[in-house]
Design an enzyme around this catalytic site. Structure first.
Site, PDB file in Angstrom:
ATOM      1  N   GLU A   1     -67.949   7.475   7.983  1.00  0.00           N
ATOM      2  CA  GLU A   1     -67.846   7.913   6.640  1.00  0.00           C
ATOM      3  C   GLU A   1     -69.228   7.328   5.874  1.00  0.00           C
ATOM      4  O   GLU A   1     -69.543   6.336   6.065  1.00  0.00           O
ATOM      5  CB  GLU A   1     -66.459   7.122   6.048  1.00  0.00           C
ATOM      6  CG  GLU A   1     -66.432   7.209   4.626  1.00  0.00           C
ATOM      7  CD  GLU A   1     -65.206   6.138   4.069  1.00  0.00           C
ATOM      8  OE1 GLU A   1     -64.603   6.548   3.006  1.00  0.00           O
ATOM      9  OE2 GLU A   1     -65.057   5.068   4.401  1.00  0.00           O
TER      10      GLU A   1
ATOM     11  N   LYS B   1     -61.043  13.838   2.557  1.00  0.00           N
ATOM     12  CA  LYS B   1     -60.315  12.858   2.519  1.00  0.00           C
ATOM     13  C   LYS B   1     -59.023  12.710   1.468  1.00  0.00           C
ATOM     14  O   LYS B   1     -59.161  13.266   0.280  1.00  0.00           O
ATOM     15  CB  LYS B   1     -61.031  11.629   2.117  1.00  0.00           C
ATOM     16  CG  LYS B   1     -60.335  10.174   2.359  1.00  0.00           C
ATOM     17  CD  LYS B   1     -61.338   9.119   1.900  1.00  0.00           C
ATOM     18  CE  LYS B   1     -60.753   7.735   2.169  1.00  0.00           C
ATOM     19  NZ  LYS B   1     -61.574   6.649   1.899  1.00  0.00           N
TER      20      LYS B   1
ATOM     21  N   CYS C   1     -61.016   6.257   7.155  1.00  0.00           N
ATOM     22  CA  CYS C   1     -61.009   4.691   6.607  1.00  0.00           C
ATOM     23  C   CYS C   1     -59.784   4.384   6.125  1.00  0.00           C
ATOM     24  O   CYS C   1     -58.692   4.030   6.952  1.00  0.00           O
ATOM     25  CB  CYS C   1     -62.115   4.656   5.593  1.00  0.00           C
ATOM     26  SG  CYS C   1     -62.677   2.972   5.445  1.00  0.00           S
TER      27      CYS C   1
END
Length: 525
Positions: free
Chosen positions: A270, A330, A385
């Site tokens: 990321e 995301k 994440c």
């Protein structure tokens, strides 16, 4: 005083089951102390004791949060999350005198964790008991019922232990005024409830699948590291991109020299390129050159930052021949990091606490579909994440066809804290829960290859440039936990809430009957 000490010790010991200590066996002991502290207390007292336990748990667990924004947000967050421990304590105290009380108490604990993972601001599931069991006995249960079943088993073991200890102590007290003693039969139930979760976990271990069902691929994880602080913002971003491109070219040179095998897939972390390659030709050229050098489909963590409209934390599937061929945006946006709830209040507070931190004008917006990239033979599911902590985000990615999971991450702002270890532990739990290898690629570490059994095959150190190359199995069958999804959490939580509700309703009825009896007695001549 003894209850205050038990609550404080319970929270502190529970934090030791998480990284960096990872003493998983502390969790049942901690929850036994938690139960002992709140047993028999009224709601207000139980909430206070639970809140205290929550503070002694979350304050050490979340020390990494003050690395960037200071101590005040860290303490506020710990207090907010500790309130859910207070709620759990109220329910545990309510059900404490029911038959088979540890079962209802463990279910109530799961209900409180489920609520904490959903509200406020879309929830904060970090610190769920199951995430401290990555190296523990109870981990195998994740493949049957996910995080909820693991948490229930640990809590049942701890609450059963507390109930057993209470009964043993009661049995040793001298008989006064002909009161009944507690015999062996009364000790049998809590003893069984303490042992059964561990036996169930042992029985579940052989059921955890790890074999390659769709063949294997060679995966490479690139950790480019971040430069030293002091660079101007744009220069810092460019340096991070250059670091990852350079480490990829170094790996390509090692492959050409025969020192490393040719990877089939490559994972960048990321924010490996915080410069939008769709708007900046230089970033596009750097990424494309590195991907062509390694000659493998590559996952690139970047940002979409149009001059107008939504910005996104994005992962790009970059093909060496065709360039960008797919994207994943995301979906679980981190509150107070990528988006700012209560913007006006937060701006005012940060202006006092740390005026150097500027609240951005625009926030990240969530994507709306699971990300699964067809990268050669591998269908790589993307969980970026923070998302790995959310059950439903990982579950729907696997159901969308992922044969391996990738967790591109960025922990650079958390320094040398335990944050990266804690999140790696979550990835280990997810590997077992869904029977998938998990590839954790981080900008500054810890990057890791996790097998479907939850074992860390290889990992990097913090703040070093490195590349991990490993052969990983591809798996297509789904575990029972994957197929059930949120079912176990809903069922277990419903049992806990129903048991607590039953006690409350029963208490209300008794008080009404007592008042009615008192009125009738007063009316009699």
């Amino acid at each position: 005083m003894s209850r205050l000490l038990a609550a404080s010790a319970g929270g502190a010991l529970l934090s030791l089951s998480f990284a960096p200590f990872s003493w998983w066996w502390m969790a049942p002991i901690a929850l036994a102390l938690f139960s002992a502290a709140v047993y028999g207390r009224r709601a207000r007292a139980a909430f206070g004791l639970g809140f205290l336990a929550g503070l002694t748990f979350f304050l050490p667990l979340l020390t990494w949060t003050n690395e960037y924004v200071g101590a005040v947000p860290w303490v506020v967050l710990a207090m907010l999350e500790a309130s859910f421990f207070g709620l759990a304590a109220v329910m545990v105290a309510l059900v404490g005198r029911l038959p088979a009380a540890p079962i209802w108490a463990a279910a109530a604990w799961v209900a409180a964790e489920a609520l904490r993972g959903a509200v406020p601001f879309r929830g904060f599931p970090l610190g769920s008991v199951a995430f401290g069991q990555a190296d523990g006995l109870f981990l195998s249960l994740a493949s049957l019922g996910g995080v909820a079943l693991v948490g229930f088993a640990v809590a049942l073991c701890g609450f059963g232990l507390a109930d057993l200890a209470r009964r043993v102590l009661a049995a040793r007290r001298p008989v006064v005024d002909g009161s009944a003693t507690i015999g062996p039969r009364a000790l049998a139930m809590p003893a069984v409830l303490t042992v059964v979760p561990a036996l169930a976990a042992l029985a579940a271990s052989p059921a955890v699948g790890t074999d390659a069902q769709e063949g294997t691929v060679t995966a490479a994880l690139i950790q480019g590291n971040v430069p030293q602080l002091g660079l101007e913002f744009n220069a810092q971003r460019r340096a991070v991109l250059d670091n990852h491109a350079e480490r990829t070219r170094e790996l390509a040179a090692d492959v050409a020299a025969g020192r490393e095998p040719q990877p089939d897939i490559v994972i960048w972390p990321e924010n490996a390129s915080d410069i939008d390659p769709f708007r900046n030709a230089d970033a596009d050229a750097v990424i494309d050159s590195a991907v062509r050098a390694i000659d493998a489909p590559t996952m690139i963590g970047t940002l979409e930052t149009p001059e107008q409209g939504d910005i996104h934390n994005t992962v790009v599937h970059w093909d060496p021949a065709d360039g960008p061929v797919d994207i994943y945006r995301k979906r679980e946006i981190q509150p107070f990091g990528e988006r700012i709830p209560l913007r006006g209040l937060v701006s005012a507070v940060m202006g006092v606490v740390n005026p150097s931190i500027r609240i951005p004008d625009r926030e990240y917006q969530p994507g709306d579909t699971p990300g699964v990239f067809a990268m050669g033979r591998a269908d790589v599911g993307v969980v970026t994440c923070w998302e790995v902590a959310f059950d439903h985000r990982v579950n729907d990615t696997v159901l969308a066809g992922a044969t391996v999971l990738a967790v591109p991450s960025n922990y650079a702002t958390f320094g040398l804290t335990a944050m990266s270890e804690q999140q790696l532990a979550i990835s280990q739990v997810r590997a077992v829960e869904h029977g998938r290898a998990v590839l954790v690629a981080a900008t500054s570490g810890i990057s890791a290859v996790v097998s479907p059994s939850g074992t860390v095959v290889s990992s990097t150190d913090l703040f070093t440039a490195d590349a991990l190359v490993a052969e990983i199995p591809l798996r297509s069958t789904t575990t029972l936990a994957t197929r059930l999804g949120a079912g176990p959490e809903w069922i277990i939580s419903a049992l806990g809430v129903a048991a607590a509700g039953w006690v409350v309703i029963g208490g209300v009825r008794r008080r009404r009957l007592d008042r009615s009896s008192a009125v009738r007695e007063a009316a009699q001549p």
